[in-house]
Design a protein around this motif. Structure first.
Motif, PDB file in Angstrom:
ATOM      1  N   ILE A 187       0.842  -1.200   0.000  1.00  0.00           N
ATOM      2  CA  ILE A 187       0.000   0.000   0.000  1.00  0.00           C
ATOM      3  C   ILE A 187       0.876   1.249   0.000  1.00  0.00           C
ATOM      4  O   ILE A 187       1.625   1.492   0.936  1.00  0.00           O
ATOM      5  CB  ILE A 187      -0.937   0.010   1.223  1.00  0.00           C
ATOM      6  N   GLY A 188       0.785   2.003  -1.071  1.00  0.00           N
ATOM      7  CA  GLY A 188       1.473   3.285  -1.153  1.00  0.00           C
ATOM      8  C   GLY A 188       0.518   4.393  -0.763  1.00  0.00           C
ATOM      9  O   GLY A 188      -0.673   4.336  -1.084  1.00  0.00           O
ATOM     10  N   ILE A 189       1.019   5.392  -0.067  1.00  0.00           N
ATOM     11  CA  ILE A 189       0.171   6.472   0.437  1.00  0.00           C
ATOM     12  C   ILE A 189       0.515   7.780  -0.274  1.00  0.00           C
ATOM     13  O   ILE A 189       1.676   8.173  -0.344  1.00  0.00           O
ATOM     14  CB  ILE A 189       0.356   6.651   1.960  1.00  0.00           C
ATOM     15  N   TYR A 190      -0.504   8.434  -0.810  1.00  0.00           N
ATOM     16  CA  TYR A 190      -0.330   9.763  -1.380  1.00  0.00           C
ATOM     17  C   TYR A 190      -0.484  10.796  -0.262  1.00  0.00           C
ATOM     18  O   TYR A 190      -1.440  10.741   0.518  1.00  0.00           O
ATOM     19  CB  TYR A 190      -1.387  10.040  -2.454  1.00  0.00           C
ATOM     20  N   VAL A 191       0.448  11.710  -0.198  1.00  0.00           N
ATOM     21  CA  VAL A 191       0.397  12.771   0.803  1.00  0.00           C
ATOM     22  C   VAL A 191       0.218  14.104   0.086  1.00  0.00           C
ATOM     23  O   VAL A 191       1.020  14.455  -0.781  1.00  0.00           O
ATOM     24  CB  VAL A 191       1.663  12.793   1.675  1.00  0.00           C
ATOM     25  N   VAL A 192      -0.841  14.817   0.446  1.00  0.00           N
ATOM     26  CA  VAL A 192      -1.139  16.117  -0.162  1.00  0.00           C
ATOM     27  C   VAL A 192      -1.139  17.164   0.943  1.00  0.00           C
ATOM     28  O   VAL A 192      -1.983  17.121   1.848  1.00  0.00           O
ATOM     29  CB  VAL A 192      -2.507  16.097  -0.878  1.00  0.00           C
ATOM     30  N   ARG A 193      -0.183  18.065   0.904  1.00  0.00           N
ATOM     31  CA  ARG A 193      -0.061  19.117   1.910  1.00  0.00           C
ATOM     32  C   ARG A 193      -0.039  18.548   3.328  1.00  0.00           C
ATOM     33  O   ARG A 193      -0.701  19.041   4.234  1.00  0.00           O
ATOM     34  CB  ARG A 193      -1.185  20.146   1.764  1.00  0.00           C
ATOM     35  N   GLU A 209      -1.296  15.798   4.426  1.00  0.00           N
ATOM     36  CA  GLU A 209      -2.442  14.968   4.794  1.00  0.00           C
ATOM     37  C   GLU A 209      -2.545  13.777   3.836  1.00  0.00           C
ATOM     38  O   GLU A 209      -2.119  13.844   2.687  1.00  0.00           O
ATOM     39  CB  GLU A 209      -3.744  15.777   4.728  1.00  0.00           C
ATOM     40  N   ILE A 210      -3.122  12.667   4.329  1.00  0.00           N
ATOM     41  CA  ILE A 210      -3.350  11.509   3.474  1.00  0.00           C
ATOM     42  C   ILE A 210      -4.372  11.874   2.399  1.00  0.00           C
ATOM     43  O   ILE A 210      -5.465  12.333   2.706  1.00  0.00           O
ATOM     44  CB  ILE A 210      -3.850  10.314   4.299  1.00  0.00           C
ATOM     45  N   GLY A 211      -3.992  11.683   1.140  1.00  0.00           N
ATOM     46  CA  GLY A 211      -4.877  12.056   0.046  1.00  0.00           C
ATOM     47  C   GLY A 211      -5.298  10.894  -0.823  1.00  0.00           C
ATOM     48  O   GLY A 211      -6.016  11.077  -1.804  1.00  0.00           O
ATOM     49  N   GLY A 212      -4.864   9.689  -0.489  1.00  0.00           N
ATOM     50  CA  GLY A 212      -5.238   8.551  -1.316  1.00  0.00           C
ATOM     51  C   GLY A 212      -4.256   7.412  -1.151  1.00  0.00           C
ATOM     52  O   GLY A 212      -3.241   7.534  -0.450  1.00  0.00           O
ATOM     53  N   PHE A 213      -4.548   6.295  -1.823  1.00  0.00           N
ATOM     54  CA  PHE A 213      -3.737   5.102  -1.704  1.00  0.00           C
ATOM     55  C   PHE A 213      -3.535   4.462  -3.067  1.00  0.00           C
ATOM     56  O   PHE A 213      -4.396   4.546  -3.936  1.00  0.00           O
ATOM     57  CB  PHE A 213      -4.404   4.077  -0.774  1.00  0.00           C
ATOM     58  N   TYR A 214      -2.399   3.829  -3.222  1.00  0.00           N
ATOM     59  CA  TYR A 214      -2.131   3.034  -4.415  1.00  0.00           C
ATOM     60  C   TYR A 214      -1.782   1.633  -3.924  1.00  0.00           C
ATOM     61  O   TYR A 214      -0.721   1.420  -3.341  1.00  0.00           O
ATOM     62  CB  TYR A 214      -0.983   3.629  -5.218  1.00  0.00           C
ATOM     63  N   THR A 215      -2.687   0.696  -4.137  1.00  0.00           N
ATOM     64  CA  THR A 215      -2.531  -0.642  -3.587  1.00  0.00           C
ATOM     65  C   THR A 215      -2.291  -1.665  -4.687  1.00  0.00           C
ATOM     66  O   THR A 215      -2.979  -1.679  -5.699  1.00  0.00           O
ATOM     67  CB  THR A 215      -3.790  -1.043  -2.781  1.00  0.00           C
ATOM     68  N   ARG A 216      -1.304  -2.523  -4.460  1.00  0.00           N
ATOM     69  CA  ARG A 216      -1.005  -3.626  -5.366  1.00  0.00           C
ATOM     70  C   ARG A 216      -0.992  -4.931  -4.569  1.00  0.00           C
ATOM     71  O   ARG A 216      -0.582  -4.949  -3.414  1.00  0.00           O
ATOM     72  CB  ARG A 216       0.341  -3.416  -6.058  1.00  0.00           C
ATOM     73  N   LEU A 217      -1.426  -6.000  -5.202  1.00  0.00           N
ATOM     74  CA  LEU A 217      -1.472  -7.316  -4.562  1.00  0.00           C
ATOM     75  C   LEU A 217      -0.624  -8.297  -5.358  1.00  0.00           C
ATOM     76  O   LEU A 217      -0.692  -8.339  -6.593  1.00  0.00           O
ATOM     77  CB  LEU A 217      -2.906  -7.836  -4.487  1.00  0.00           C
ATOM     78  N   SER A 218       0.171  -9.088  -4.630  1.00  0.00           N
ATOM     79  CA  SER A 218       1.041 -10.070  -5.275  1.00  0.00           C
ATOM     80  C   SER A 218       0.835 -11.437  -4.648  1.00  0.00           C
ATOM     81  O   SER A 218       0.524 -11.552  -3.461  1.00  0.00           O
ATOM     82  CB  SER A 218       2.517  -9.659  -5.125  1.00  0.00           C
ATOM     83  N   GLY A 219       1.060 -12.471  -5.443  1.00  0.00           N
ATOM     84  CA  GLY A 219       0.932 -13.828  -4.942  1.00  0.00           C
ATOM     85  C   GLY A 219       2.093 -14.261  -4.079  1.00  0.00           C
ATOM     86  O   GLY A 219       2.012 -15.272  -3.367  1.00  0.00           O
ATOM     87  N   VAL A 220       3.180 -13.523  -4.129  1.00  0.00           N
ATOM     88  CA  VAL A 220       4.356 -13.787  -3.300  1.00  0.00           C
ATOM     89  C   VAL A 220       4.725 -12.488  -2.583  1.00  0.00           C
ATOM     90  O   VAL A 220       4.306 -11.400  -3.012  1.00  0.00           O
ATOM     91  CB  VAL A 220       5.546 -14.281  -4.148  1.00  0.00           C
ATOM     92  N   PRO A 221       5.482 -12.568  -1.502  1.00  0.00           N
ATOM     93  CA  PRO A 221       5.836 -11.337  -0.777  1.00  0.00           C
ATOM     94  C   PRO A 221       6.898 -10.499  -1.483  1.00  0.00           C
ATOM     95  O   PRO A 221       7.962 -10.196  -0.948  1.00  0.00           O
ATOM     96  CB  PRO A 221       6.336 -11.867   0.577  1.00  0.00           C
TER      97      PRO A 221
END
Length: 266
Positions: A216-222, A224-236
C-alpha cells in the motif's frame, strides 16, 4: 482561466501512458486543461516559461521516476532546472524525490539515526527495516543468511532488481550476491526481511479466493493523506505481475478526505 497542467510520463511504458491518459481525461471533466507528453517534449523560453508539445503549461507533473533525470539529455536537464528555478512553472513532484526515491536513504536513516529527533528515531526504528549498504567483504555473511535478507538496487521500478532471499534457491542467491560483490556493490543495499501479512482476494481470472500480499502506497497532499495506491502479489514481493486494486477505507472517513479512493475493495 485555469492554468494548463503538463503531465510528463515515460513513453516507453504502455501502463504509464494509460495512467497519463486517464488522469488527463478525468481532470478535463473537472474543467482543467491537461497536455501529456514525454519529458523532452517540454521546451523552455528565455524567460523560463514552459511549453509541452507546443502548448504553454504553468504546472508540470513528473509522472516518471525521478531517478531517470540522469538518463535524459544533459542540456535538457539544465534548461529544465534553470526554468524551474526562474519561476517559469510550478512543479507538482518535488525534486527532493531524487533523494527519497533512492533506496540508500533507508541505510542513511539507520546509519545516522542519532541525527534525528527522538520522535523521528522512533519512527525509523518502528517502520523502516534495518538497512545497510552492500559491503563486498561481507558477501559470505549475506550468502549464509539468505532467508533473513533482501537485496535492493538503489534505483528500481516495479520490483526490478529486488532480490528476496527466501524466494530464491541457495545457488541462485549465492550467484547473485557474488555477482553484485564483483561488479557493482556500491549501488545495492542489504535490508532485513520483514514478514508480510497476506489477505484473501479473488483472482480476476477465476474469482477464486487466494492469499495475496498487499503493498500500500500512500499519497500525501499538503501533509495529509490524500489517497492510496494498492497492489497485490501472490508472493511477498511486488513486481510487474502485481494486481492494481482500489482501496476501500472503512471506519473513520477523515482518514480519506478525497472521493477518488472511496470505492473498490482491498
Amino acid at each position: 482561466s485555469a492554468p494548463t497542467l503538463g503531465v510528463l510520463y515515460a513513453t516507453g511504458f504502455a501502463e504509464d501512458a494509460q495512467v497519463a491518459c486517464i488522469l488527463r481525461d478525468q481532470l478535463r471533466r473537472w474543467g482543467i486543461r491537461v497536455v501529456i507528453g514525454a519529458p523532452t517534449n517540454l521546451t523552455f523560453a528565455r524567460d523560463g516559461s514552459a511549453s509541452l508539445v507546443g502548448e504553454p503549461v504553468a504546472i508540470v507533473y513528473n509522472y516518471f521516476p525521478t531517478s531517470w533525470f540522469d538518463q535524459l539529455p544533459r542540456v535538457w536537464v539544465r534548461r529544465f532546472l534553470a526554468a524551474y528555478l526562474a519561476g517559469g512553472f510550478a512543479l507538482v513532484t518535488p525534486l527532493d524525490q531524487l533523494i527519497i526515491q533512492n533506496k540508500k536513504i533507508s541505510a542513511f536513516w539507520h546509519r545516522y539515526r542519532t541525527w534525528f529527533t527522538a520522535d523521528e528515531q522512533a519512527l525509523i526504528q518502528r517502520y523502516v527495516p534495518a538497512t545497510r549498504c552492500f559491503v563486498p567483504q561481507q558477501a559470505h555473511v549475506y550468502i549464509e543468511t539468505r532467508e533473513a535478507l533482501v537485496l535492493k538496487k538503489i534505483e528500481g521500478r516495479q520490483g526490478e532488481e529486488v532480490l528476496v532471499g527466501r524466494l530464491m534457491t541457495p545457488q541462485e542467491w549465492a550467484e547473485a550476491v557474488r555477482a553484485i560483490a564483483r561488479r557493482e556493490p556500491d549501488v545495492w543495499t542489504v535490508q532485513a526481511w520483514v514478514e508480510s501479512r497476506s489477505v484473501p482476494f479473488p483472482r480476476p481470472e477465476s474469482g477464486q479466493l487466494e492469499r495475496m500480499f498487499p503493498c500500500i502506497g500512500i499519497y500525501v497532499v499538503r501533509g495529509e493523506i490524500g489517497g492510496f495506491y494498492t497492489r497485490l502479489s501472490g508472493v511477498p514481493k511486488t513486481d510487474y505481475r502485481a494486481l492494481n486494486v482500489a482501496t476501500l477505507i472503512a471506519g473513520d472517513p477523515t482518514l480519506c478526505p478525497l472521493p477518488l479512493v472511496r470505492s473498490g475493495a482491498a
